[in-house]
Scaffold this active site. Structure first.
Site, PDB file in Angstrom:
ATOM      1  N   GLY A  85      15.277 -42.564  34.504  1.00  0.00           N
ATOM      2  CA  GLY A  85      13.938 -43.048  34.167  1.00  0.00           C
ATOM      3  C   GLY A  85      13.109 -41.863  33.744  1.00  0.00           C
ATOM      4  N   THR A  86      12.715 -41.815  32.475  1.00  0.00           N
ATOM      5  CA  THR A  86      12.102 -40.594  31.992  1.00  0.00           C
ATOM      6  C   THR A  86      11.461 -40.807  30.632  1.00  0.00           C
ATOM      7  OG1 THR A  86      12.587 -38.269  31.625  1.00  0.00           O
ATOM      8  CG2 THR A  86      14.136 -39.815  30.746  1.00  0.00           C
ATOM      9  N   THR A  87      10.696 -39.803  30.179  1.00  0.00           N
ATOM     10  CA  THR A  87      10.276 -39.755  28.773  1.00  0.00           C
ATOM     11  C   THR A  87      10.475 -38.329  28.266  1.00  0.00           C
ATOM     12  OG1 THR A  87       8.502 -41.299  29.294  1.00  0.00           O
ATOM     13  CG2 THR A  87       8.418 -40.227  27.161  1.00  0.00           C
ATOM     14  N   LYS A 118      13.062 -31.105  33.229  1.00  0.00           N
ATOM     15  CA  LYS A 118      13.837 -31.911  32.291  1.00  0.00           C
ATOM     16  C   LYS A 118      14.089 -31.201  30.985  1.00  0.00           C
ATOM     17  CE  LYS A 118      12.408 -36.223  34.221  1.00  0.00           C
ATOM     18  NZ  LYS A 118      11.872 -37.553  34.048  1.00  0.00           N
TER      19      LYS A 118
END
Lengths: 302, 223
Positions: A85-87, A118
Site C-alpha cells: 500500500g503506497t504511492t 521507499k
C-alpha cells in the site's frame, strides 16, 4: 620451493621420488595459502558463481514440500501479511528525473510504520522506488546494487539504466508466479542522459517518461498529468511531485507519512525535501479565521 | 471434485509480545514469558529473548519452534563471523544478517516477528523492527507480537520522535533516561496484559548499556 631445493641436495636421485613427493607435498602444503577464511558465507547460499561468470545467478531458495504450492503461498502470505500500500511516482523532464514517494507501510488495516524508506539508493546516480512487498523490494534492490557494482568492476564503467532495469526484470521474471510482489521504478542518469523504467514482479518492463505506482497512483496521476510540462524548472518539478504525493496521501488510506522528493541529475541524485504530509495539508490549505455568526456564552449559575 | 485443503499446517502461533526502546546510550528489550497454543497455556516461563552478540539482543514472538531454529541459525553464523573476522558482529551488521536470513526463507517463511535491540558502533541505542519475511527498519522503539496493536499507539504517544525522513533533518533521540524507559516498559506490559489474552505471567526485561547487560523480571497477571 626452498624445501625441495634442500631435499635434492641431500638425497641421491633414486630415493628422490617417494620421499620428495611426500615432502614436496608437505612443501606444497606449507606454500599453499589457506583461503577458506576469505570465503564468505554467501557460498552457502549458492551466490559464489556470481564472481566467475558474467551472468550472476539468483540466490537459491528452499521451497516447501507440498503439492499445492500456490495454496501454501496464499496461506503463508495471509499469515505473514507483508507491508504494502503506497504511492510512488517518477517523471523525466528537461533537467533530469524527479522521484517522489510517501513513507507508510500497512499490514492489512494496521499501519506498521510511518517512516519507511521507499526511495532506495542503489548507487550514487541511480534510484529505485518501492511498491508492493517491502521485504521483496528491499532485498532485490540491494541485490541489484550488488550486481551494478560487480558490473562496474568487471567492465570499468558504470552500468546504464537500461542495463540495470533489465537485470532486475530478468530476476523477477524467473520468480514469476511464485508470489513476489514488486512494483518498482528504476530512475537514473547515464551516458545517454536521464533514464526511467518501470519493472514489476509479473515480469513487465516499460521505458517511459511518467510513471506512478501503488494504491495511491490514480490520485497522483491526476495531479501529475495535469501539471506536467517538459520544460519545468527543478523547483517547479519538485513542487509538482510533492503535491501529487500529498494529494494521493489525502485520499488513499494506505499512503501517508512523509513525502520525500529526490532529483536525479548529471551529477547523481540529491534529496530535495522530506515533508510530513499532515503539515503539507495546512501549508496548502491554511485554516482561515472566519467571522463568527453566533457566539456561545457561558451561563453562570444552575 | 472440490480442491483438497491441507488438514495439517506446519505453523502455529504461540502468542506473546515483545518491545524494545532505544535511548541515547542504552537499549531496553522486553518480552513476556507466556507460551500458548489456541486457548491453552503451554508454559508460564518461556524466554523469548536471545542474546545474539555482545551488543545485540533479539526478542521474537510468533511460532517459537521457528524462533528457536532462527536463533540457532544466527548464533552459528555469528560464530563463523567471529572465526573469520576476530571480533563480534556489530548490531547494524547483525540486523542485516537477520533480514537476509529471513528473506532466504521467502517461500517458506519463519513465522517469527522479531525486534532486535542493541548498541551501535558509537554506543548509541538502536532498535530494528522486522516483518516475517525480512523487511527491516531502524527505529527508536518498536513492539511486535499479539499485543503490538495495543502497545504501539501508547509508545507513539509517549515517545514519538520526528521521522528520520524529514529534511532538514531533526534530531530523533528518545529523551527518556534508562530508569524511565524501564518504567515505561513495565507500565506498557501491565496494560497489554489486561486486554490481550496471550500476554501475561511474567515480564523479562534486558537492559544493554556501556557497562554490560542487566536482566530484570516483573510479575504480570496470570489469568
Amino acid at each position: 620451493m626452498g624445501i625441495r631445493a634442500i631435499l635434492s641436495s641431500h638425497l641421491p636421485n633414486g630415493q628422490f621420488g617417494r620421499h620428495s613427493l611426500c615432502l614436496a607435498a608437505v612443501g606444497r602444503e606449507i606454500m599453499k595459502l589457506d583461503t577458506s577464511g576469505l570465503e564468505s558465507a554467501a557460498s552457502l547460499f549458492g551466490a559464489s558463481s556470481e564472481l566467475f561468470d558474467g551472468f550472476a545467478t539468483a540466490p537459491s531458495f528452499e521451497l516447501p514440500v507440498t503439492n499445492d504450492f500456490d495454496g501454501f503461498q496464499k496461506e503463508a502470505i495471509q499469515m505473514v501479511k507483508p507491508a504494502k500500500g503506497t504511492t510512488t511516482l517518477a517523471f523525466i523532464f528537461k533537467e533530469g528525473v524527479m522521484v517522489a514517494a510517501d513513507s507508510r507501510a500497512s499490514m492489512g488495516g494496521y499501519i506498521s510504520s510511518q517512516s519507511v524508506k521507499k526511495i532506495i539508493e542503489i548507487n550514487p546516480y541511480m534510484l529505485g522506488t518501492m511498491a508492493g512487498g517491502a521485504a521483496d523490494c528491499q532485498f532485490w534492490h540491494r541485490n541489484l546494487g550488488i550486481k551494478c557494482r560487480l558490473h562496474e568492476l568487471a567492465n570499468k564503467r558504470r552500468i546504464s539504466v537500461t542495463g540495470a532495469s533489465k537485470l532486475l526484470a530478468n530476476i523477477l521474471y524467473s520468480y514469476r508466479g511464485m508470489g513476489l510482489s514488486v512494483g518498482t521504478m528504476i530512475a537514473g542518469w547515464d551516458e545517454t542522459g536521464p533514464g526511467l523504467y518501470y519493472v514489476d514482479s509479473e515480469g513487465g518492463r516499460l521505458k517511459g517518461t511518467r510513471f506512478s505506482v501503488g494504491s495511491g497512483s490514480p490520485y497522483a496521476y491526476g495531479v501529475l498529468d495535469s501539471g506536467y510540462r517538459y520544460d519545468l524548472s527543478i523547483e517547479e518539478a519538485a513542487e509538482l511531485a510533492r503535491r501529487a504525493i500529498y494529494h494521493a496521501t489525502f485520499r488513499d488510506g494506505a499512503s501517508g507519512g512523509v513525502a520525500s522528493v529526490y532529483y536525479v541529475g548529471p551529477n547523481g541524485w540529491k534529496k530535495l525535501s522530506g515533508d510530513d504530509v499532515g503539515e503539507l495539508h495546512y501549508k496548502y490549505y491554511p485554516v482561515m479565521p472566519s467571522t463568527v455568526e453566533q457566539e456561545m456564552v457561558e451561563v453562570s449559575g444552575a | 471434485m472440490t480442491k483438497q485443503q491441507a488438514n495439517w499446517s506446519p505453523y502455529d502461533n504461540n502468542g506473546g509480545s515483545c518491545v524494545a526502546i532505544a535511548g541515547a546510550d542504552y537499549c531496553v528489550i522486553a518480552a513476556d514469558t507466556r507460551m500458548s497454543t489456541g486457548y491453552s497455556i503451554l508454559t508460564r516461563e518461556y524466554s523469548k529473548i536471545c542474546k545474539l552478540a555482545e551488543k545485540s539482543v533479539m526478542a521474537s514472538s510468533g511460532f517459537q519452534a521457528d524462533v528457536k531454529a532462527l536463533q540457532k541459525h544466527l548464533a552459528a553464523r555469528h560464530l563463523i563471523y567471529q572465526h573469520q573476522h576476530n571480533k563480534h558482529m556489530s548490531c547494524p551488521a547483525m540486523a542485516q544478517l537477520l533480514s537476509n536470513t529471513l528473506y532466504y526463507k521467502r517461500f517458506f517463511p519463519y513465522y517469527a516477528f522479531n525486534v532486535l535491540g542493541g548498541l551501535d558502533s558509537e554506543g548509541k541505542g538502536c532498535v530494528y523492527t522486522y516483518d516475517a519475511v525480512g523487511s527491516y527498519e531502524r527505529v527508536g522503539y518498536s513492539a511486535q507480537g499479539s499485543g503490538s496493536t495495543l502497545i504501539m499507539p501508547f509508545l507513539d504517544n509517549q515517545l514519538k520522535s520526528p521521522s528520520p525522513l524529514l529534511l532538514p533533518a531533526q534530531d530523533a533521540v528518545t529523551p527518556l533516561s534508562e530508569l524511565e524507559a524501564v518504567d515505561l516498559i513495565k507500565t506498557v506490559f501491565a496494560s497489554a496484559t489486561e486486554r490481550d489474552i496471550y500476554t501475561g505471567d511474567k515480564l523479562e526485561i534486558v537492559v544493554l548499556n556501556a557497562d554490560g547487560i542487566r536482566r530484570e523480571y516483573m510479575e504480570l497477571r496470570k489469568d
